[in-house]
Design a protein around this motif. Structure first.
Motif, PDB file in Angstrom:
ATOM      1  N   MET A   1      20.352  72.434  44.278  1.00 35.98           N
ATOM      2  CA  MET A   1      20.172  70.990  44.368  1.00 35.98           C
ATOM      3  C   MET A   1      20.616  70.337  43.071  1.00 35.98           C
ATOM      4  SD  MET A   1      18.953  68.290  46.073  1.00 35.98           S
ATOM      5  CE  MET A   1      17.825  68.914  47.340  1.00 35.98           C
ATOM      6  N   LYS A   2      21.579  69.433  43.169  1.00 35.53           N
ATOM      7  CA  LYS A   2      22.075  68.722  41.997  1.00 35.53           C
ATOM      8  C   LYS A   2      21.530  67.296  42.000  1.00 35.53           C
ATOM      9  CE  LYS A   2      26.443  71.175  41.226  1.00 35.53           C
ATOM     10  NZ  LYS A   2      27.916  71.014  41.119  1.00 35.53           N
ATOM     11  N   LEU A   3      20.851  66.938  40.920  1.00 32.28           N
ATOM     12  CA  LEU A   3      20.249  65.628  40.778  1.00 32.28           C
ATOM     13  C   LEU A   3      20.910  64.879  39.625  1.00 32.28           C
ATOM     14  CD1 LEU A   3      16.522  66.821  40.862  1.00 32.28           C
ATOM     15  CD2 LEU A   3      17.971  66.264  42.833  1.00 32.28           C
ATOM     16  N   ALA A   4      21.169  63.596  39.811  1.00 33.73           N
ATOM     17  CA  ALA A   4      21.702  62.755  38.732  1.00 33.73           C
ATOM     18  C   ALA A   4      20.685  61.679  38.391  1.00 33.73           C
ATOM     19  CB  ALA A   4      23.020  62.120  39.150  1.00 33.73           C
ATOM     20  N   PHE A   5      20.471  61.483  37.092  1.00 32.79           N
ATOM     21  CA  PHE A   5      19.579  60.435  36.604  1.00 32.79           C
ATOM     22  C   PHE A   5      20.405  59.458  35.772  1.00 32.79           C
ATOM     23  CE2 PHE A   5      16.864  63.940  37.618  1.00 32.79           C
ATOM     24  CZ  PHE A   5      15.679  63.367  38.068  1.00 32.79           C
ATOM     25  N   ILE A   6      20.416  58.205  36.190  1.00 33.73           N
ATOM     26  CA  ILE A   6      21.159  57.175  35.470  1.00 33.73           C
ATOM     27  C   ILE A   6      20.190  56.084  35.030  1.00 33.73           C
ATOM     28  CG2 ILE A   6      23.243  57.699  36.775  1.00 33.73           C
ATOM     29  CD1 ILE A   6      22.873  55.137  38.328  1.00 33.73           C
ATOM     30  N   SER A   7      20.513  55.431  33.912  1.00 29.55           N
ATOM     31  CA  SER A   7      19.608  54.407  33.388  1.00 29.55           C
ATOM     32  C   SER A   7      20.381  53.427  32.527  1.00 29.55           C
ATOM     33  CB  SER A   7      18.496  55.066  32.554  1.00 29.55           C
ATOM     34  OG  SER A   7      17.499  54.119  32.196  1.00 29.55           O
ATOM     35  N   ASP A   8      19.774  52.278  32.286  1.00 26.49           N
ATOM     36  CA  ASP A   8      20.285  51.297  31.333  1.00 26.49           C
ATOM     37  C   ASP A   8      21.733  50.902  31.640  1.00 26.49           C
ATOM     38  OD1 ASP A   8      18.055  51.070  29.063  1.00 26.49           O
ATOM     39  OD2 ASP A   8      18.105  53.120  29.821  1.00 26.49           O
ATOM     40  N   ILE A   9      21.905  50.375  32.842  1.00 28.33           N
ATOM     41  CA  ILE A   9      23.212  49.896  33.292  1.00 28.33           C
ATOM     42  C   ILE A   9      23.552  48.573  32.614  1.00 28.33           C
ATOM     43  CG2 ILE A   9      24.524  49.150  35.318  1.00 28.33           C
ATOM     44  CD1 ILE A   9      22.416  51.028  36.889  1.00 28.33           C
ATOM     45  N   HIS A  10      22.569  47.717  32.487  1.00 29.50           N
ATOM     46  CA  HIS A  10      22.676  46.450  31.768  1.00 29.50           C
ATOM     47  C   HIS A  10      23.839  45.583  32.240  1.00 29.50           C
ATOM     48  CE1 HIS A  10      19.384  46.936  28.949  1.00 29.50           C
ATOM     49  NE2 HIS A  10      19.715  48.217  28.843  1.00 29.50           N
ATOM     50  N   GLY A  11      23.970  45.461  33.554  1.00 28.86           N
ATOM     51  CA  GLY A  11      24.955  44.548  34.110  1.00 28.86           C
ATOM     52  C   GLY A  11      26.398  44.942  33.891  1.00 28.86           C
ATOM     53  N   ASN A  12      26.632  46.167  33.457  1.00 25.05           N
ATOM     54  CA  ASN A  12      27.990  46.658  33.220  1.00 25.05           C
ATOM     55  C   ASN A  12      28.451  47.419  34.467  1.00 25.05           C
ATOM     56  OD1 ASN A  12      30.369  47.851  32.346  1.00 25.05           O
ATOM     57  ND2 ASN A  12      29.567  48.437  30.334  1.00 25.05           N
ATOM     58  N   ALA A  13      28.902  46.675  35.456  1.00 26.40           N
ATOM     59  CA  ALA A  13      29.273  47.284  36.740  1.00 26.40           C
ATOM     60  C   ALA A  13      30.514  48.158  36.631  1.00 26.40           C
ATOM     61  CB  ALA A  13      29.481  46.191  37.788  1.00 26.40           C
ATOM     62  N   LEU A  14      31.415  47.856  35.698  1.00 24.26           N
ATOM     63  CA  LEU A  14      32.604  48.705  35.543  1.00 24.26           C
ATOM     64  C   LEU A  14      32.222  50.098  35.047  1.00 24.26           C
ATOM     65  CD1 LEU A  14      35.249  46.248  34.031  1.00 24.26           C
ATOM     66  CD2 LEU A  14      35.061  47.074  36.383  1.00 24.26           C
ATOM     67  N   ALA A  15      31.279  50.158  34.111  1.00 22.98           N
ATOM     68  CA  ALA A  15      30.799  51.467  33.660  1.00 22.98           C
ATOM     69  C   ALA A  15      30.075  52.190  34.785  1.00 22.98           C
ATOM     70  CB  ALA A  15      29.870  51.292  32.460  1.00 22.98           C
ATOM     71  N   LEU A  16      29.298  51.449  35.570  1.00 25.64           N
ATOM     72  CA  LEU A  16      28.600  52.062  36.698  1.00 25.64           C
ATOM     73  C   LEU A  16      29.584  52.575  37.736  1.00 25.64           C
ATOM     74  CD1 LEU A  16      25.980  52.787  38.132  1.00 25.64           C
ATOM     75  CD2 LEU A  16      25.875  50.442  39.005  1.00 25.64           C
ATOM     76  N   ASP A  17      30.655  51.837  37.990  1.00 27.12           N
ATOM     77  CA  ASP A  17      31.705  52.320  38.894  1.00 27.12           C
ATOM     78  C   ASP A  17      32.205  53.695  38.453  1.00 27.12           C
ATOM     79  OD1 ASP A  17      31.771  50.076  40.568  1.00 27.12           O
ATOM     80  OD2 ASP A  17      33.316  49.077  39.373  1.00 27.12           O
ATOM     81  N   ALA A  18      32.474  53.825  37.162  1.00 19.12           N
ATOM     82  CA  ALA A  18      33.011  55.084  36.629  1.00 19.12           C
ATOM     83  C   ALA A  18      32.006  56.217  36.774  1.00 19.12           C
ATOM     84  CB  ALA A  18      33.407  54.901  35.167  1.00 19.12           C
ATOM     85  N   VAL A  19      30.736  55.921  36.511  1.00 17.33           N
ATOM     86  CA  VAL A  19      29.692  56.945  36.626  1.00 17.33           C
ATOM     87  C   VAL A  19      29.529  57.387  38.082  1.00 17.33           C
ATOM     88  CG1 VAL A  19      27.190  57.292  36.481  1.00 17.33           C
ATOM     89  CG2 VAL A  19      28.449  56.367  34.528  1.00 17.33           C
ATOM     90  N   LEU A  20      29.481  56.439  38.993  1.00 25.20           N
ATOM     91  CA  LEU A  20      29.301  56.787  40.406  1.00 25.20           C
ATOM     92  C   LEU A  20      30.491  57.585  40.943  1.00 25.20           C
ATOM     93  CD1 LEU A  20      27.694  53.511  41.812  1.00 25.20           C
ATOM     94  CD2 LEU A  20      26.579  55.662  41.178  1.00 25.20           C
ATOM     95  N   LYS A  21      31.682  57.281  40.465  1.00 26.72           N
ATOM     96  CA  LYS A  21      32.852  58.072  40.845  1.00 26.72           C
ATOM     97  C   LYS A  21      32.726  59.502  40.333  1.00 26.72           C
ATOM     98  CE  LYS A  21      37.913  58.224  40.506  1.00 26.72           C
ATOM     99  NZ  LYS A  21      39.123  57.531  39.963  1.00 26.72           N
ATOM    100  N   ASP A  22      32.269  59.651  39.095  1.00 24.81           N
ATOM    101  CA  ASP A  22      32.078  60.981  38.517  1.00 24.81           C
ATOM    102  C   ASP A  22      30.993  61.749  39.276  1.00 24.81           C
ATOM    103  OD1 ASP A  22      32.912  62.612  36.024  1.00 24.81           O
ATOM    104  OD2 ASP A  22      30.728  62.760  36.002  1.00 24.81           O
ATOM    105  N   ILE A  23      29.922  61.078  39.633  1.00 31.53           N
ATOM    106  CA  ILE A  23      28.837  61.695  40.395  1.00 31.53           C
ATOM    107  C   ILE A  23      29.340  62.186  41.750  1.00 31.53           C
ATOM    108  CG2 ILE A  23      26.741  61.093  41.684  1.00 31.53           C
ATOM    109  CD1 ILE A  23      25.850  59.486  39.238  1.00 31.53           C
ATOM    110  N   GLU A  24      30.160  61.368  42.379  1.00 33.42           N
ATOM    111  CA  GLU A  24      30.730  61.767  43.676  1.00 33.42           C
ATOM    112  C   GLU A  24      31.596  63.017  43.542  1.00 33.42           C
ATOM    113  OE1 GLU A  24      33.415  59.878  47.337  1.00 33.42           O
ATOM    114  OE2 GLU A  24      33.126  58.751  45.477  1.00 33.42           O
TER     115      GLU A  24
END
Length: 238
Positions: A1-24
């Motif tokens: 089971m692989k779990l990802a924990f993300i935090s402190d996005i702070h309205g930076n949706a471009l960084a979140l896009d990159a993280v979610l792509k990496d997670i996928e």
């Protein structure tokens, strides 16, 4: 089971896009979000929409509390109080009443169990959204502030500085920040926990994205504290 924990996005949706792509790409089974979703970034609305689209467990951070009710006098340095409330008001204006209600009702901790391994996750400490526990603090202070429940792994955000540490056979992990790292490396940060039947492995992942695009977004949205945010993004808080 692989779990990802993300935090402190702070309205930076471009960084979140990159993280979610990496997670996928890593074929993560489950994502958990440890707070600070919208405040101090150019895309609070889209950041929140991305988080909600994950249909996962999300907890509240101090910045989410600020969006809901404003920054109070004793919570930030005196010289930052006025400008941070202007930033908060700008963020609040970009969100719907439903979004504000969503933030206000978020829980403050997660108690998880996988393959007999217990995980306690929270934003800053189990008892506070605002207390700061830095990577270099003495074992006794970390135990007192973070390790109040019985768990094998303690995960938190808030300080924007990713690290992994062991005390008395227990693992303490900070996720770092997706949107505003403070450790000198201007790359988004998150944590992967790979749980097997008899073991778990923790790793910190850094993901590149174009912070200059985010700075451009700030300028195009007439954000009230652009110069400060530009310096933080370029220097990663250092």
């Amino acid at each position: 089971m692989k779990l990802a924990f993300i935090s402190d996005i702070h309205g930076n949706a471009l960084a979140l896009d990159a993280v979610l792509k990496d997670i996928e790409q890593k074929e993560i089974d489950k994502i958990f979000v440890l707070g600070d979703l919208c405040f101090r970034g150019p895309e609070p609305k889209r950041s929140l929409e991305l988080v909600k689209s994950l249909d996962t467990d999300v907890i509240k951070g101090n910045a989410d509390e600020w969006v809901v009710r404003g920054v109070q006098n004793d919570e930030v340095p005196v010289q930052a109080f006025e400008i941070m409330n202007k930033e908060r008001d700008w963020t609040y204006s970009k969100l719907s009443s439903n979004s504000i209600d969503y933030l206000s009702q978020l829980p403050t901790e997660l108690n998880l169990e996988y393959s007999n391994f217990k995980i306690h996750a929270f934003h800053a400490t189990p008892l506070s959204l605002f207390d700061v526990v830095q990577p270099h603090e003495h074992d006794e202070a970390v135990e007192e502030k973070l390790m109040q429940r019985d768990a094998d792994l303690y995960i938190y955000g808030h300080i924007h500085k990713a690290y992994i540490r062991y005390i008395e056979g227990k693992c303490i992990v900070n996720t770092g920040s997706v949107g505003l790292p403070f450790d000198g490396l201007s790359m988004a940060s998150y944590v992967v926990v790979d749980v097997d039947k008899d073991s778990f492995q923790v790793s910190i992942v850094r993901v590149d994205y174009n912070e200059n695009d985010v700075i451009g977004q700030f300028k195009n949205t007439y954000y009230p504290n652009i110069n400060t945010m530009e310096k933080i993004l370029i220097n990663a808080g250092v």
